[in-house]
Motif scaffolding. Structure first.
Motif, PDB file in Angstrom:
ATOM      1  N   ASN A 119      73.791  87.451  55.880  1.00  0.00           N
ATOM      2  CA  ASN A 119      74.889  87.387  56.930  1.00  0.00           C
ATOM      3  C   ASN A 119      74.508  87.823  58.343  1.00  0.00           C
ATOM      4  N   PHE A 120      73.854  88.937  58.537  1.00  0.00           N
ATOM      5  CA  PHE A 120      73.714  89.173  59.612  1.00  0.00           C
ATOM      6  C   PHE A 120      72.466  88.249  60.395  1.00  0.00           C
ATOM      7  N   ILE A 121      71.649  87.783  59.545  1.00  0.00           N
ATOM      8  CA  ILE A 121      70.452  87.031  60.051  1.00  0.00           C
ATOM      9  C   ILE A 121      71.329  85.513  60.490  1.00  0.00           C
ATOM     10  N   LYS A 122      72.217  85.248  59.819  1.00  0.00           N
ATOM     11  CA  LYS A 122      72.691  84.015  60.303  1.00  0.00           C
ATOM     12  C   LYS A 122      73.676  84.235  61.549  1.00  0.00           C
ATOM     13  N   GLY A 123      74.201  85.375  61.733  1.00  0.00           N
ATOM     14  CA  GLY A 123      75.099  85.724  62.904  1.00  0.00           C
ATOM     15  C   GLY A 123      74.250  85.746  64.011  1.00  0.00           C
ATOM     16  N   ALA A 124      72.923  86.218  64.028  1.00  0.00           N
ATOM     17  CA  ALA A 124      71.856  86.305  65.069  1.00  0.00           C
ATOM     18  C   ALA A 124      71.358  84.767  65.582  1.00  0.00           C
ATOM     19  N   GLU A 125      71.246  83.957  64.499  1.00  0.00           N
ATOM     20  CA  GLU A 125      70.977  82.562  64.559  1.00  0.00           C
ATOM     21  C   GLU A 125      72.127  81.803  65.294  1.00  0.00           C
ATOM     22  N   ASN A 126      73.572  82.091  65.163  1.00  0.00           N
ATOM     23  CA  ASN A 126      74.328  81.488  65.891  1.00  0.00           C
ATOM     24  C   ASN A 126      74.499  81.912  67.277  1.00  0.00           C
ATOM     25  N   ALA A 127      74.197  83.000  67.581  1.00  0.00           N
ATOM     26  CA  ALA A 127      73.969  83.568  68.676  1.00  0.00           C
ATOM     27  C   ALA A 127      72.913  82.930  69.598  1.00  0.00           C
ATOM     28  N   LEU A 128      71.803  82.716  69.156  1.00  0.00           N
ATOM     29  CA  LEU A 128      70.775  82.116  69.954  1.00  0.00           C
ATOM     30  C   LEU A 128      71.167  80.433  69.970  1.00  0.00           C
ATOM     31  N   THR A 129      71.531  79.894  69.145  1.00  0.00           N
ATOM     32  CA  THR A 129      71.824  78.317  69.153  1.00  0.00           C
ATOM     33  C   THR A 129      72.488  77.815  70.587  1.00  0.00           C
ATOM     34  N   PRO A 130      73.493  78.592  71.177  1.00  0.00           N
ATOM     35  CA  PRO A 130      73.767  78.086  72.316  1.00  0.00           C
ATOM     36  C   PRO A 130      72.929  77.938  73.386  1.00  0.00           C
ATOM     37  N   ILE A 131      71.908  78.867  73.366  1.00  0.00           N
ATOM     38  CA  ILE A 131      70.945  79.233  74.344  1.00  0.00           C
ATOM     39  C   ILE A 131      69.699  78.296  74.332  1.00  0.00           C
ATOM     40  N   PHE A 132      69.209  78.154  73.178  1.00  0.00           N
ATOM     41  CA  PHE A 132      68.007  77.238  72.863  1.00  0.00           C
ATOM     42  C   PHE A 132      68.309  75.989  72.539  1.00  0.00           C
ATOM     43  N   LYS A 133      69.517  75.538  72.100  1.00  0.00           N
ATOM     44  CA  LYS A 133      70.007  74.145  71.638  1.00  0.00           C
ATOM     45  C   LYS A 133      71.460  73.820  72.557  1.00  0.00           C
ATOM     46  N   GLY A 134      71.455  74.336  73.637  1.00  0.00           N
ATOM     47  CA  GLY A 134      72.685  73.929  74.422  1.00  0.00           C
ATOM     48  C   GLY A 134      72.464  72.950  75.160  1.00  0.00           C
ATOM     49  N   PRO A 135      73.102  72.826  76.330  1.00  0.00           N
ATOM     50  CA  PRO A 135      73.145  71.676  77.230  1.00  0.00           C
ATOM     51  C   PRO A 135      71.796  71.632  78.060  1.00  0.00           C
ATOM     52  N   ALA A 136      71.034  72.882  78.003  1.00  0.00           N
ATOM     53  CA  ALA A 136      69.580  72.585  78.603  1.00  0.00           C
ATOM     54  C   ALA A 136      68.738  71.901  77.927  1.00  0.00           C
ATOM     55  N   LEU A 137      68.960  71.871  76.490  1.00  0.00           N
ATOM     56  CA  LEU A 137      67.815  70.975  75.898  1.00  0.00           C
ATOM     57  C   LEU A 137      68.164  69.581  75.979  1.00  0.00           C
ATOM     58  N   TYR A 138      69.256  69.096  76.408  1.00  0.00           N
ATOM     59  CA  TYR A 138      69.545  67.587  76.604  1.00  0.00           C
ATOM     60  C   TYR A 138      69.644  67.501  78.164  1.00  0.00           C
TER      61      TYR A 138
END
Length: 254
Positions: A119-138
């Motif tokens: 669960n902690f790994i999934k929480g860290a992944e969710n924190a990274l997603t808006p940065i690596f896969k946010g509007p900058a990606l598109y």
């Protein structure tokens, strides 16, 4: 004849008088003996009475019976002080309550359970997603610097705001490493590197391996997306117990 009768009468008279005298002597002697014996008995009785009078109280004199209760009262009067305002009664100390020492709780492992780690790994992944896969990606107008493409960041207003979204999962060193490597600030705007992380493991179906050593947890996750054993995708996450908190010091692509 008359003379003979007179003589006989005289003899009889003399005889009678002598017998009477003898009887009187005997009776007087017997009387003396009885008196003597009476006096001796009286004497013995008097001696006994004297002995008794020495050991027993006289009938007229009464010996008071001692009362134990009165003795106790008298004794208490002798020993109990008079209680006044100046001399208050002593107060008995209140016994201290017995302090019970609670039984120590059994030592608990500092290591979280495997479900908690996932669960902690999934929480860290969710924190990274808006940065690596946010509007900058598109971003449609990326910046290209040294052959690296950067898209404009519009979901964060500052570097500190972006860093704060990662705190609680990563150490400050890891956070600064991510932002130094991928974030660009230019003309008052934020730009983030455009790129894909590649093929990722599925956290729900992947094979999980946990190892524990010296307040450190290493998690190896692997998934196979083909029938070839060489096509196994592996990710390694490292958690360390720092200042009372589990934080990631390694998260594969970061």
């Amino acid at each position: 004849m008359k003379k003979l009768i007179c003589i006989v009468a005289a003899i009889c008279t003399l005889t009678f008088v002598g017998c009477a005298n003898n009887n009187n002597k005997v009776s007087s002697t017997n009387g003396k003996k009885v008196l003597a014996s009476d006096s001796s008995v009286k004497k013995d009785v008097n001696i006994a009475n004297k002995n008794i009078s020495k050991s027993e109280p006289k009938k007229n004199e009464t010996t008071p019976v001692k009362d134990k209760a009165s003795e106790v009262k008298v004794e208490s009067l002798k020993t109990t002080p008079v209680i006044t305002n100046e001399n208050p009664a002593p107060v008995a100390p209140v016994p201290a309550e017995h302090e019970t020492t609670p039984a120590p709780e059994p030592e608990k492992s500092i290591y979280p359970s495997e479900p908690e780690i996932m669960n902690f790994i999934k929480g860290a992944e969710n924190a990274l997603t808006p940065i690596f896969k946010g509007p900058a990606l598109y971003s449609k107008n990326p910046l290209i610097i040294n052959n690296v493409y950067y898209g404009e960041v519009t979901n964060f207003n500052s570097r500190e705001e972006m860093a704060d979204s990662l705190r609680g999962y990563f150490t400050e060193d890891v956070i600064n490493s991510i932002l130094d490597k991928y974030l660009l600030e230019k003309d008052g705007k934020l730009y983030f590197t455009i790129g894909q992380a590649g093929l990722r493991v599925n956290y729900d179906s992947c094979t999980k391996n946990f190892s524990y050593d010296n307040n450190k947890i290493i998690v190896k996750l692997s998934s196979n997306y083909s029938n070839s054993p060489n096509d196994i995708v592996t990710e390694t996450k490292t958690l360390e117990f720092i200042n009372g908190q589990w934080l990631f010091t390694n998260f594969w692509y970061v």
